[in-house]
Design a protein around this motif. Structure first.
Motif, short mmCIF file in Angstrom:
data_model
loop_
_atom_site.label_atom_id
_atom_site.label_comp_id
_atom_site.label_asym_id
_atom_site.label_seq_id
_atom_site.Cartn_x
_atom_site.Cartn_y
_atom_site.Cartn_z
N ALA A 176 0.83 -1.21 0.00
CA ALA A 176 0.00 0.00 0.00
C ALA A 176 0.86 1.26 0.00
O ALA A 176 0.62 2.20 -0.78
CB ALA A 176 -0.93 -0.01 1.22
N ILE A 177 1.88 1.29 0.84
CA ILE A 177 2.74 2.48 0.94
C ILE A 177 3.53 2.70 -0.34
O ILE A 177 3.63 3.82 -0.84
CB ILE A 177 3.66 2.36 2.17
N LEU A 178 4.07 1.62 -0.92
CA LEU A 178 4.82 1.75 -2.17
C LEU A 178 3.92 2.21 -3.32
O LEU A 178 4.31 3.04 -4.15
CB LEU A 178 5.50 0.43 -2.52
N THR A 179 2.71 1.68 -3.35
CA THR A 179 1.77 2.09 -4.40
C THR A 179 1.35 3.54 -4.20
O THR A 179 1.23 4.30 -5.17
CB THR A 179 0.54 1.16 -4.41
N ALA A 180 1.15 3.95 -2.95
CA ALA A 180 0.81 5.35 -2.67
C ALA A 180 1.93 6.29 -3.12
O ALA A 180 1.66 7.38 -3.63
CB ALA A 180 0.53 5.53 -1.18
N GLU A 181 3.18 5.86 -2.96
CA GLU A 181 4.30 6.67 -3.43
C GLU A 181 4.25 6.86 -4.95
O GLU A 181 4.53 7.95 -5.45
CB GLU A 181 5.64 6.04 -3.01
N LYS B 16 3.85 10.36 -6.94
CA LYS B 16 4.87 10.74 -7.92
C LYS B 16 4.26 11.04 -9.29
O LYS B 16 4.63 12.02 -9.94
CB LYS B 16 5.90 9.61 -8.04
N PHE B 17 3.34 10.18 -9.74
CA PHE B 17 2.80 10.32 -11.10
C PHE B 17 1.43 10.99 -11.15
O PHE B 17 0.96 11.35 -12.22
CB PHE B 17 2.73 8.95 -11.79
N GLY B 18 0.76 11.11 -10.00
CA GLY B 18 -0.55 11.76 -9.96
C GLY B 18 -1.67 10.97 -10.59
O GLY B 18 -2.71 11.52 -10.92
N ILE C 3 -5.99 3.35 -5.18
CA ILE C 3 -5.35 4.43 -4.43
C ILE C 3 -5.29 5.62 -5.37
O ILE C 3 -4.77 5.52 -6.48
CB ILE C 3 -3.95 4.01 -3.95
N LEU C 4 -5.85 6.74 -4.91
CA LEU C 4 -5.97 7.94 -5.75
C LEU C 4 -5.33 9.14 -5.08
O LEU C 4 -5.29 9.21 -3.86
CB LEU C 4 -7.46 8.29 -5.97
N PRO C 5 -4.89 10.11 -5.90
CA PRO C 5 -4.43 11.37 -5.29
C PRO C 5 -5.64 12.03 -4.60
O PRO C 5 -6.74 12.02 -5.13
CB PRO C 5 -3.98 12.22 -6.48
N ARG C 6 -5.42 12.55 -3.40
CA ARG C 6 -6.52 13.20 -2.67
C ARG C 6 -6.84 14.53 -3.34
O ARG C 6 -5.97 15.32 -3.65
CB ARG C 6 -6.13 13.42 -1.22
N GLN C 7 -8.15 14.76 -3.54
CA GLN C 7 -8.61 16.01 -4.12
C GLN C 7 -8.62 17.07 -3.03
O GLN C 7 -9.13 16.84 -1.95
CB GLN C 7 -10.02 15.84 -4.70
#
Length: 141
Positions: A84-89, A93-95, A136-140
């Motif tokens: 989860a943490i690696l995927t969140a990174e 990084k890529f948005g 997992i998405l970038p938070r709006q």
């Protein structure tokens, strides 16, 4: 009673130890055939836990059932938190949203918990049925 009948009726050599507290019924599985339940990322262990949870629910037990074998659950929790943490990174990084492989409800919950305090991402379960993916998405803002 169910586990006693299960072991008696099956060809498996298994033993179970119980520990209860006000919130959980903890069951530790051991025995010669325990590895059969741990293969394929604990698929058998998860299936048996699901059955036990449904039985407990049907008989009116408000406590959850937690079935483990050795340190399988702890190891799996650490593995999922790391994924989860690696995927969140990557998402940061890529948005772009990233979806994980379909998981059972317990594993999905671990992913959501691993990222709940990260202000830059949010998580969402998606799909139909028992196995769903966590995205997992970038938070709006």
């Amino acid at each position: 009673d169910f586990l006693r009948q299960f072991v008696t009726a099956s060809p498996f050599e298994l033993e179970f130890r119980f520990a209860e507290d006000p919130e959980k019924i903890k069951i530790e599985m051991a025995g010669k055939d325990r590895d059969l339940f741990l293969s394929r990322r604990g698929e058998g262990l998860n299936a048996l836990q699901t059955v036990l949870g449904r039985i407990a629910s049907r008989i009116g037990t408000p406590r959850s059932v937690f079935l483990d074998c050795g340190d399988f659950r702890r190891s799996r929790e650490e593995e999922l938190a790391e994924i989860a943490i690696l995927t969140a990174e990557k998402v940061k990084k890529f948005g772009e949203p990233q979806s994980l492989s379909p998981m059972n409800p317990y594993d999905r919950r671990l992913v959501h918990l691993a990222l709940k305090d990260d202000p830059a991402v949010e998580t969402r379960s998606e799909g139909e049925g028992f196995l769903k993916s966590v995205t997992i998405l970038p938070r709006q803002s």
